[in-house]
Scaffold this active site. Sequence first.
Site, PDB file in Angstrom:
ATOM      1  N   HIS A  73       0.829  -1.196   0.000  1.00 24.44           N
ATOM      2  CA  HIS A  73       0.000   0.000   0.000  1.00 24.44           C
ATOM      3  C   HIS A  73       0.871   1.256   0.000  1.00 24.44           C
ATOM      4  O   HIS A  73       1.790   1.371   0.792  1.00 24.44           O
ATOM      5  CB  HIS A  73      -0.921  -0.021   1.224  1.00 24.44           C
ATOM      6  CG  HIS A  73      -1.910   1.081   1.240  1.00 24.44           C
ATOM      7  ND1 HIS A  73      -2.316   1.670   2.398  1.00 24.44           N
ATOM      8  CD2 HIS A  73      -2.579   1.712   0.245  1.00 24.44           C
ATOM      9  CE1 HIS A  73      -3.198   2.624   2.130  1.00 24.44           C
ATOM     10  NE2 HIS A  73      -3.373   2.666   0.825  1.00 24.44           N
ATOM     11  N   ASP A 125       7.793   7.315 -20.655  1.00 26.20           N
ATOM     12  CA  ASP A 125       8.100   7.367 -22.080  1.00 26.20           C
ATOM     13  C   ASP A 125       9.543   6.932 -22.292  1.00 26.20           C
ATOM     14  O   ASP A 125      10.276   6.666 -21.331  1.00 26.20           O
ATOM     15  CB  ASP A 125       7.803   8.757 -22.668  1.00 26.20           C
ATOM     16  CG  ASP A 125       8.596   9.887 -22.028  1.00 26.20           C
ATOM     17  OD1 ASP A 125       9.761   9.671 -21.614  1.00 26.20           O
ATOM     18  OD2 ASP A 125       8.055  11.009 -21.957  1.00 26.20           O
ATOM     19  N   HIS A 175       7.648  18.991 -13.541  1.00 23.85           N
ATOM     20  CA  HIS A 175       8.386  17.866 -14.134  1.00 23.85           C
ATOM     21  C   HIS A 175       9.711  17.597 -13.421  1.00 23.85           C
ATOM     22  O   HIS A 175      10.084  16.428 -13.232  1.00 23.85           O
ATOM     23  CB  HIS A 175       8.618  18.124 -15.629  1.00 23.85           C
ATOM     24  CG  HIS A 175       9.171  16.953 -16.364  1.00 23.85           C
ATOM     25  ND1 HIS A 175       8.526  15.737 -16.422  1.00 23.85           N
ATOM     26  CD2 HIS A 175      10.314  16.802 -17.082  1.00 23.85           C
ATOM     27  CE1 HIS A 175       9.258  14.887 -17.141  1.00 23.85           C
ATOM     28  NE2 HIS A 175      10.334  15.509 -17.552  1.00 23.85           N
ATOM     29  N   TYR A 183       6.118  14.233 -21.885  1.00 29.24           N
ATOM     30  CA  TYR A 183       5.384  14.113 -20.616  1.00 29.24           C
ATOM     31  C   TYR A 183       4.429  12.923 -20.574  1.00 29.24           C
ATOM     32  O   TYR A 183       3.408  12.966 -19.899  1.00 29.24           O
ATOM     33  CB  TYR A 183       4.644  15.418 -20.290  1.00 29.24           C
ATOM     34  CG  TYR A 183       5.547  16.619 -20.370  1.00 29.24           C
ATOM     35  CD1 TYR A 183       6.616  16.771 -19.497  1.00 29.24           C
ATOM     36  CD2 TYR A 183       5.371  17.587 -21.361  1.00 29.24           C
ATOM     37  CE1 TYR A 183       7.477  17.871 -19.585  1.00 29.24           C
ATOM     38  CE2 TYR A 183       6.220  18.681 -21.460  1.00 29.24           C
ATOM     39  CZ  TYR A 183       7.269  18.817 -20.565  1.00 29.24           C
ATOM     40  OH  TYR A 183       8.121  19.895 -20.655  1.00 29.24           O
ATOM     41  N   SER A 184       4.771  11.873 -21.279  1.00 28.34           N
ATOM     42  CA  SER A 184       3.975  10.640 -21.244  1.00 28.34           C
ATOM     43  C   SER A 184       4.515   9.741 -20.143  1.00 28.34           C
ATOM     44  O   SER A 184       5.100   8.681 -20.395  1.00 28.34           O
ATOM     45  CB  SER A 184       4.023   9.945 -22.606  1.00 28.34           C
ATOM     46  OG  SER A 184       3.371  10.722 -23.572  1.00 28.34           O
TER      47      SER A 184
END
Length: 130
Positions: free
Chosen positions: A20, A28, A97, A119-120
């Site tokens: 948990h 990417d 980011h 940004y994938s």
Amino acid sequence: MKKHGMLNSSITKVLADLGHTDWLVIADAGLPVPKGVPKIDLALTPGTPSFKSVVKAVCDDMVIEKVIAAEEVKDGNPDQLAFLNEQFPNLIAFVPHEDFKKMIEKAKAVIRTGEMTAYSNCILQAGVFF
């Protein structure tokens, strides 16, 4: 041999070992992976497998209570933002980011896709099924 679900043995092991609040990153092809964080490299060719296909496959086998993505996805990749919002309604938190890249150091593993769009990436936080 498994009958259904995740067939990749490395991903299956990571999913089974998650507790948990543990983190799993789907990335990417260009996201740097910090030293010491295991990388499961699925990238075959540019775009294959896609970020979306890997997220969907992992989600079929993982209880997810929170998702973290880069704030920059909002302007830099609206297609992936729409996908994330559809896949994870009301579960997404956004961070810059640069902070996202630092957070990866705490992940149990990074799954690298062949995705070639900015940004994938996302951090999936494990929940519990009870």
